[in-house]
Structure formats: structure tokens, C-alpha cells
Motif scaffolding. Structure first.
Motif, PDB file in Angstrom:
ATOM      1  N   UNK A   1      11.774  15.280 -13.040  1.00 31.38           N
ATOM      2  CA  UNK A   1      11.171  15.390 -14.368  1.00 31.38           C
ATOM      3  C   UNK A   1      12.220  15.802 -15.390  1.00 31.38           C
ATOM      4  N   UNK A   2      11.902  15.493 -16.637  1.00 29.08           N
ATOM      5  CA  UNK A   2      12.780  15.832 -17.758  1.00 29.08           C
ATOM      6  C   UNK A   2      12.750  17.349 -17.950  1.00 29.08           C
ATOM      7  N   UNK A   3      13.935  17.965 -17.987  1.00 32.98           N
ATOM      8  CA  UNK A   3      14.005  19.416 -18.194  1.00 32.98           C
ATOM      9  C   UNK A   3      14.745  19.814 -19.470  1.00 32.98           C
ATOM     10  N   UNK A   4      15.629  18.941 -19.936  1.00 36.97           N
ATOM     11  CA  UNK A   4      16.349  19.197 -21.189  1.00 36.97           C
ATOM     12  C   UNK A   4      16.346  17.912 -21.997  1.00 36.97           C
ATOM     13  N   UNK A   5      16.016  18.028 -23.293  1.00 34.56           N
ATOM     14  CA  UNK A   5      15.971  16.855 -24.170  1.00 34.56           C
ATOM     15  C   UNK A   5      16.888  17.084 -25.369  1.00 34.56           C
TER      16      UNK A   5
ATOM     17  N   UNK B   1      18.259  15.391 -19.642  1.00 30.28           N
ATOM     18  CA  UNK B   1      18.614  15.766 -18.268  1.00 30.28           C
ATOM     19  C   UNK B   1      17.358  15.745 -17.416  1.00 30.28           C
ATOM     20  N   UNK B   2      17.479  15.119 -16.258  1.00 32.89           N
ATOM     21  CA  UNK B   2      16.394  15.037 -15.287  1.00 32.89           C
ATOM     22  C   UNK B   2      16.739  15.960 -14.123  1.00 32.89           C
TER      23      UNK B   2
ATOM     24  N   UNK C   1      13.846   8.760 -28.780  1.00 33.26           N
ATOM     25  CA  UNK C   1      13.141   7.682 -28.078  1.00 33.26           C
ATOM     26  C   UNK C   1      11.737   8.105 -27.632  1.00 33.26           C
ATOM     27  N   UNK C   2      11.324   9.326 -27.985  1.00 32.58           N
ATOM     28  CA  UNK C   2      10.003   9.808 -27.607  1.00 32.58           C
ATOM     29  C   UNK C   2       9.964  10.577 -26.299  1.00 32.58           C
ATOM     30  N   UNK C   3      11.114  10.891 -25.717  1.00 36.39           N
ATOM     31  CA  UNK C   3      11.172  11.648 -24.460  1.00 36.39           C
ATOM     32  C   UNK C   3      10.892  13.116 -24.747  1.00 36.39           C
ATOM     33  N   UNK C   4      10.084  13.730 -23.874  1.00 34.47           N
ATOM     34  CA  UNK C   4       9.766  15.152 -24.005  1.00 34.47           C
ATOM     35  C   UNK C   4       9.951  15.861 -22.674  1.00 34.47           C
ATOM     36  N   UNK C   5      10.187  17.150 -22.772  1.00 26.31           N
ATOM     37  CA  UNK C   5      10.338  17.993 -21.587  1.00 26.31           C
ATOM     38  C   UNK C   5       9.076  17.902 -20.734  1.00 26.31           C
TER      39      UNK C   5
ATOM     40  N   UNK D   1      20.282  14.324 -13.172  1.00 29.49           N
ATOM     41  CA  UNK D   1      20.738  13.062 -13.754  1.00 29.49           C
ATOM     42  C   UNK D   1      20.778  13.230 -15.259  1.00 29.49           C
ATOM     43  N   UNK D   2      21.632  12.468 -15.901  1.00 30.50           N
ATOM     44  CA  UNK D   2      21.553  12.311 -17.345  1.00 30.50           C
ATOM     45  C   UNK D   2      21.109  10.883 -17.592  1.00 30.50           C
TER      46      UNK D   2
END
Length: 185
Positions: A68-72, A78-79, A50-54, A42-43
Motif C-alpha cells: 500500500x501507498x505510505x508516502x505521497x 512510496x509503496x 495523479x490522485x494517489x493517496x496514502x 517501491x517507488x
């Protein structure tokens, strides 16, 4: 719609246990970033700004695990879905002390592996993340048991896990930023 999603998260206690970032799904499944194609992804419209981390887990408001988040990137991420080939999750069957592994197979498929052969495994049983793993919080819903296979020459049973989410209707998701620790926990 956004208010309803937030209300649902409040009702299951998601916001009292975790610091959350609400995000909008902007692309699903077969997506491409800089010419590289990704399936079972997903994107979302939240990123480093926004504070999102891998490594941050991504869930639905009803404690359903997505991945889980894999690319930021600065404004999006990208999830990798739990159905991704690289996904391995320590899981537990609901209301039991039975543990196993959930392995992504791609194409929105997951299998339950390493389940003790001498234990009973019923179709429809709820599969949840266990406290044994550290990648995801425990108690998140992965899916339900589908077809079970036990080969007499193998030491473990395997089963299909039917994911708890419907990729076609995903809209708002939550990124778990932190676990909120309260006194006594």
C-alpha cells in the motif's frame, strides 16, 4: 508492454471492479528518500498530482497484492510491500473458511500466524486477502504456503508464505483508487 499489462488487467476483471491508476516502478527495495532508507519498498511514478493517496492498495494486473501507498509526493509515491515489518494482513486460505494473519518479516519474507492448530495446513495452498480486513480488497493473492511449523506448546500454527510477486521483475503496477460498486453488490 503497457498494452499487454492493460490487457491482462482486463482479462481478470481488475478494471471492472476497481478504479485504477497505472504506474511505473522507478526504484525497488532499499531506497532512500530525503536521507531516510527504506527496505521492502517501491517507488512509483505517480503521486498526489495523479490522485494517489496514502493507504491506497497497490497490485499487479493479475490481482497479486504488492502493498500500500505510505508516502505521497507530488509526482511519485512510496509503496510499503506486504513483506515490510509493519505489514499485517487478514488472510484466508483458498477454498476454505480458514482465516489467519499474514505478517511481513522484511527481506521479502512473510509468515502466516494465528492459524488454528486443529486445522490442516498444506504446503502450496494459495493465501488471499480476506473480507475481514479493511486495508485491502478481498480476494487479492498474497502468496502460497511454504514451510509449516506447529509447536506443541503454542495454540496456533505458523507457516512461511512465499510472496506471489518477484521483486526482480516488477515493472508496471496498479494503484487501486476506488472500488466500483455496481447494482446488486
Amino acid at each position: 508492454k503497457e498494452n499487454e499489462t492493460l490487457r491482462q488487467a482486463l482479462n481478470v476483471g481488475l478494471n471492472s471492479n476497481y478504479e485504477l491508476i497505472m504506474a511505473q516502478v522507478t526504484a525497488k527495495n532499499n531506497i532512500a528518500i530525503k536521507g531516510v532508507a527504506f527496505g521492502d519498498s517501491l517507488l512509483i511514478n505517480k503521486g498526489a498530482n495523479d490522485g494517489v493517496k496514502k493507504g491506497f492498495p497497490v497490485v499487479l494486473s493479475s490481482k497479486i497484492l504488492l502493498g500500500k501507498i505510505v508516502d505521497v509526493y507530488p509526482s511519485f509515491s512510496r509503496v510499503a510491500l506486504i513483506t515490510s515489518k509493519d505489514s499485517m494482513i487478514d488472510v484466508q486460505l483458498q477454498n476454505s473458511q480458514d482465516f489467519a494473519l499474514a505478517k511481513g518479516q522484511s527481506n521479502q519474507k512473510i509468515i502466516l500466524d494465528m492459524f488454528p492448530k486443529d486445522k490442516d495446513l498444506q504446503t502450496g495452498t494459495l493465501v488471499m486477502t480476506s473480507a475481514l480486513g479493511s486495508a485491502y480488497p478481498s480476494g487479492m493473492v498474497v502468496g502460497t504456503i511454504g514451510n509449516v511449523s506447529a509447536v506443541s506448546s503454542e495454540a496456533f500454527k505458523k507457516a512461511e508464505i512465499i510472496p506471489a510477486f518477484d521483486l526482480g521483475i516488477l515493472d508496471k503496477v496498479f494503484v487501486i483508487k476506488n472500488v466500483i460498486v455496481t447494482n446488486g453488490q
